[in-house]
Design an enzyme around this catalytic site. Structure first.
Site, PDB file in Angstrom:
ATOM      1  N   CYS A  91       0.758  -1.118  -0.021  1.00  0.00           N
ATOM      2  CA  CYS A  91      -0.081  -0.029  -0.096  1.00  0.00           C
ATOM      3  C   CYS A  91       0.973   1.418  -0.055  1.00  0.00           C
ATOM      4  O   CYS A  91       1.634   1.520   1.075  1.00  0.00           O
ATOM      5  CB  CYS A  91      -1.045  -0.217   1.152  1.00  0.00           C
ATOM      6  N   CYS A 145       0.214   3.829   2.787  1.00  0.00           N
ATOM      7  CA  CYS A 145       0.855   3.150   4.001  1.00  0.00           C
ATOM      8  C   CYS A 145       2.330   3.725   4.262  1.00  0.00           C
ATOM      9  O   CYS A 145       2.568   4.021   5.130  1.00  0.00           O
ATOM     10  CB  CYS A 145       0.375   1.687   4.124  1.00  0.00           C
TER      11      CYS A 145
END
Length: 98
Positions: free
Chosen positions: A23, A26
């Site tokens: 991600c 993230c």
């Protein structure tokens, strides 16, 4: 799972970062969390949880997107948000729940 219960059952705020290795947002959240920790020190615990390795925990807290940040204190969920959160906003939210 019982270990997680112990982690979130503290008398100080515990910020859980549900993330995934793949991600992009993230990865952008990591340095923000480090700055928040540097700023607040012992006033907060910040724990990162990989949703791919902890699917049952992610399901229990209905984490559908990453990153999802959840703030706990004494096992109670105080706040949650999915997506990137800026450092100043995060510090303010944590301080409001001390």
């Amino acid at each position: 799972m019982s270990q997680f219960s112990e982690i979130i059952n503290q008398d100080k705020p515990v910020l859980i970062d549900f993330y995934a290795e793949w991600c992009g947002p993230c990865k952008m959240m990591s340095p923000i969390l480090k700055e928040v920790k540097d700023n607040l020190g012992e006033a907060v615990s910040i724990i990162k949880i990989d949703v791919d390795k902890n699917q049952s925990l992610a399901a229990k807290y209905q984490v559908r997107g990453v990153p999802t940040l959840i703030l706990f204190k004494e096992s109670k969920q105080l706040w949650r948000q999915s997506g990137l959160v800026q450092k100043e906003d995060l510090i303010k939210i944590i301080k409001n729940h001390k």
